[in-house]
Write an enzyme that holds these catalytic residues in place. Structure first.
Site, short mmCIF file in Angstrom:
data_model
loop_
_atom_site.label_atom_id
_atom_site.label_comp_id
_atom_site.label_asym_id
_atom_site.label_seq_id
_atom_site.Cartn_x
_atom_site.Cartn_y
_atom_site.Cartn_z
N GLY A 14 0.79 -1.23 0.00
CA GLY A 14 0.00 0.00 0.00
C GLY A 14 0.82 1.28 0.00
CG ASN A 16 2.21 3.54 -5.79
OD1 ASN A 16 2.74 4.63 -5.96
ND2 ASN A 16 2.68 2.42 -6.32
CG MET A 92 -0.32 -7.61 -7.72
SD MET A 92 0.56 -6.58 -8.91
CE MET A 92 1.47 -7.85 -9.79
NE ARG A 93 -6.40 -11.51 -7.77
CZ ARG A 93 -6.12 -12.80 -7.70
NH1 ARG A 93 -6.13 -13.54 -8.79
NH2 ARG A 93 -5.83 -13.34 -6.53
CG ASN A 109 -2.35 0.12 -13.13
OD1 ASN A 109 -2.30 -0.15 -11.94
ND2 ASN A 109 -1.62 -0.53 -14.03
CG HIS A 111 3.44 -1.25 -15.75
ND1 HIS A 111 3.09 -2.52 -15.34
CD2 HIS A 111 4.52 -1.41 -16.58
CE1 HIS A 111 3.91 -3.40 -15.89
NE2 HIS A 111 4.77 -2.75 -16.64
#
Length: 203
Positions: A14, A16, A92-93, A109, A111
């Protein structure tokens, strides 16, 4: 004027999420985190949210037979908390097209690589294996593909000769904590315009 309501989805520590919470507390942008959802009961994001007094819940993927059932539960919780915008913070989905359709152009998101290179769950490993000299991180809108949505902001990080996955990840993460709140700020202030594959920043 009501603040926009964010839903944060996370799977891990957590950090981020913490950077977003810090930006909110510092007045970088105005919003409310309506709910923090993790798919793993041991995720550190739950503790961070609890300490901040933010509603939080684990929706354990293992307890749902299909992705459709899992996502139905996600959506029901997001609706219950009046979530308007979704922030993926190490979630992670892969979300299905049906889920994404519910929040089209309202899902962000981050990355840990310079997209469109090195998509997927093992970016740092793949960066080192390929031998590139520059890596970094990317904030993007989420579309139906894997790490393929329009790019909002990126930061570059040099790859050192003696880097391991862990050392590279740590330096990239420092930049993630800078650019993710900035991207959320631009987004919430209505300064982003999607034109095809490009995201234009309006003054």
């Amino acid at each position: 004027m009501n603040k926009p309501v964010l839903g944060v989805l996370a799977s891990g520590r957590g950090t981020n999420l913490q950077s977003i919470m810090n930006a909110l507390n510092n007045g970088q942008f105005s919003a409310e985190i309506g709910i923090v959802i993790t798919d793993k009961p041991q995720a550190g994001a739950l503790e961070r949210a609890a300490k901040a007094g933010i509603p939080n819940i684990c929706i354990d993927r293992k307890k749902y037979g299909t992705r459709e059932d899992f996502e139905k539960k996600l959506l029901s919780v997001l609706r219950k908390h009046n979530v308007e915008h979704i922030i993926l913070a190490g979630f992670m989905r892969i979300l299905s097209p049906l889920f994404i359709k519910e929040y089209k152009n309202h899902i962000l998101n981050i990355h840990p690589a310079l997209l469109p290179s090195f998509t997927g769950a093992h970016a740092h490993r793949d960066v080192l294996a390929y031998g590139v000299k520059i890596s970094g991180c990317t904030v993007h809108f989420v579309d139906e593909g894997t790490d393929s949505g329009p790019i909002i902001i990126q930061a570059a990080v040099p790859v050192l000769d003696d880097d391991t996955e862990e050392s590279l990840a740590a330096r990239v993460l420092q930049q993630e904590h800078i650019i993710y709140p900035k991207a959320v700020e631009l987004y919430l202030k209505g300064k982003l315009k999607i034109t095809g594959r490009r995201v234009l920043v309006k003054e």
